[in-house]
Design an enzyme around this catalytic site. Structure first.
Site, mmCIF file in Angstrom:
data_model
loop_
_atom_site.group_PDB
_atom_site.id
_atom_site.type_symbol
_atom_site.label_atom_id
_atom_site.label_comp_id
_atom_site.label_asym_id
_atom_site.label_seq_id
_atom_site.Cartn_x
_atom_site.Cartn_y
_atom_site.Cartn_z
ATOM 1 N N ASP A 171 14.198 32.119 7.916
ATOM 2 C CA ASP A 171 13.293 32.484 6.820
ATOM 3 C C ASP A 171 11.849 32.597 7.303
ATOM 4 O OD1 ASP A 171 12.639 33.289 4.314
ATOM 5 O OD2 ASP A 171 12.735 31.321 3.376
ATOM 6 N N HIS A 214 11.479 35.448 2.793
ATOM 7 C CA HIS A 214 11.752 35.746 1.379
ATOM 8 C C HIS A 214 10.501 36.169 0.618
ATOM 9 C CE1 HIS A 214 10.656 31.400 0.670
ATOM 10 N NE2 HIS A 214 10.132 31.934 -0.416
ATOM 11 N N SER A 270 5.136 29.221 -0.845
ATOM 12 C CA SER A 270 6.013 29.628 0.252
ATOM 13 C C SER A 270 5.232 30.397 1.307
ATOM 14 C CB SER A 270 7.143 30.518 -0.272
ATOM 15 O OG SER A 270 8.051 29.787 -1.032
#
Length: 469
Positions: free
Chosen positions: A152, A122, A226
């Protein structure tokens, strides 16, 4: 006047005697009683020795070595995407679609000296241009090697004239709840930042569909973290920081990381095969709990309950049956579905695993060979798989895929129409299909505004056509 003075003196002396008596004999007992009312035993150390022992244990942990090993291996990732902007009146008159550049940021971890970097999918999704900034403030252009939206995880590559600092993978399966960890990332483009915490839980599923298996920690993670590193006190990479749970969008005490064993396997598959190779066990079912155990009439409240075994799979060949309760796979305890899902995500087709299960209360074990997933779930229709020659001969067709289960919102309607497991889908959107891969490709390229049309033949030999939105 003298009588008044004497009276005052006697009063003062009497008050002093009374106060002294109170101080000596009563106040200590009353003070203790008040402390007992305020004390919260579960917030206090049991005794002085235990308190000192706990402090010593915490002070004895040295995070500097892990931080030194990791800081230079964590990078800042910049992702420039092109998005559609709100059109103005002039744009509408001229028929233009205004576009604008949008900057997204995240973190990444260098995993090899020649510039391979792991991050979240993402973080780099829909990117037009990618760059990474190293901890020494150098900025390098990056290219995408491959991605896996399911886990992911994404793999990037940068070119450098010199070997880059990197971190090594640890074994996330051996990580323990309560173990100290460091989260290293670049949440606000401040160069690498370190926070500490413990592993709060393992095999967490945030989707509710048992499709995820995260490591949960209480190390502070914020937007921009992230793709950063979760490392143990030895500086080994045991997770890729991926998500937080929050009502405000900011960190409130829960963060989640993709286990390193899953991330490592995804990266290796991308580098070797160009895509992720998933090995399946071949069972369908769900987690046990008190409610499910009572409903199913079993005495176990932990484990994976097998509802059904798919034909022509490793589980089928190994003799697993409906009603079996999987308790362990290799050395991994299976308490819930995400435990099983997380471990299988580290395996490939043709890998062998030992499954320990209960059948009628008796523990048994079987060696199962994982196979490539040749099934696909089509929304509103059900599960399909490649048809065998004997399936095609039975329905007198030369091409098609087999329906193995009817599910979704139209399940009852399809059943009423005479469609059942075993029927053959011959065309999807007017195109003949001969494999699950054919169907995947058609669905992938389908116009989202148009329905999905299928043609099939049922057990009565009827050719039927349906369209689903």
């Amino acid at each position: 006047m003298k009588k008044i003075a004497t009276l005052v003196l006697v009063s003062v002396l009497g008050g002093a005697i009374t106060l002294g008596t109170y101080k000596t004999f009563l106040e200590e007992e009353q003070t203790i009683a008040q402390q007992e009312e305020k004390v919260q035993p579960f917030f206090q150390p049991v005794n002085y020795t235990a308190s000192n022992s706990n402090l010593g244990a915490i002070e004895g942990i040295n995070f500097t070595n892990a931080a030194e090993k990791t800081l230079d291996a964590v990078v800042h990732v910049k992702n420039i995407t092109i998005t559609t902007a709100q059109p103005s009146m002039r744009d509408l008159m001229l028929g233009r679609v205004p576009q604008r550049k949008q900057l997204g940021t995240g973190s990444g971890v260098i995993i090899s000296p020649d510039g391979y970097i792991i991050t979240n999918n993402h973080v780099i999704d829909s990117s037009e241009k990618l760059s990474v900034t190293l901890n020494d403030n150098r900025t390098l252009e990056a290219t995408i090697v491959g991605t896996d939206p399911k886990t992911d995880i994404a793999l990037l590559k940068v070119e450098s004239d010199e070997a880059l600092p990197y971190t090594t993978f640890g074994d996330s399966d051996t990580a323990k709840i309560g173990e100290w960890v460091l989260a290293v990332g670049n949440p606000f483009n401040l160069t690498s930042t370190v926070t500490a915490g413990i592993i709060s839980a393992k095999s967490r599923d945030l989707s509710g569909e048992s499709s995820q298996s995260f490591i949960q920690t209480d190390a502070a993670v914020n937007p921009g973290n992230s793709g950063g590193a979760l490392v143990n006190i030895n500086g080994e990479l045991i997770g890729i920081n991926t998500a937080i749970t929050s009502q405000t969008g900011s960190y409130i005490g829960y963060s989640f990381a993709v286990p390193s064993n899953i991330a490592k396997k995804v990266v290796q598959d991308i580098m070797e095969f160009g895509n992720v190779q998933n090995g399946i066990l071949g069972v369908r079912g769900g987690s046990l709990n008190s409610s499910a155990a009572e409903k199913l009439g079993v005495g176990e409240t932990e484990g994976f309950y097998v509802d059904d075994v798919d034909e022509d799979t490793g589980a089928d060949a190994a003799g697993l049956k409906s009603g079996d309760i999987i308790k362990k796979v290799d050395n991994i305890e299976i308490r819930k579905f995400s435990d099983l899902r997380g471990y299988l995500d580290t395996k490939r087709p043709n890998d062998k695993v030992t499954v320990y299960y209960l059948r009628n209360g008796v523990q048994q074990q079987a060696e199962v060979t994982l196979l490539k997933n040749n099934t696909l779930t089509i929304p509103n229709i059900g599960i399909i798989k490649d048809a065998k020659p004997k399936d095609l001969r039975k329905y007198k067709v030369k091409k098609g895929v087999k329906i193995t289960a009817i599910s979704g919102g139209y399940a009852q309607y399809l059943s009423q129409e005479g469609i059942q497991a075993g029927d053959i889908i011959t065309k999807v959107n007017g195109v003949e299909v001969n494999s699950v891969e054919d169907v995947k490709e058609i669905i992938k390229n389908k116009d989202p505004y148009h329905p999905l049309a299928i043609e099939l033949i049922n057990s009565n030999g009827q050719n039927l056509k349906y369209a689903f939105r």
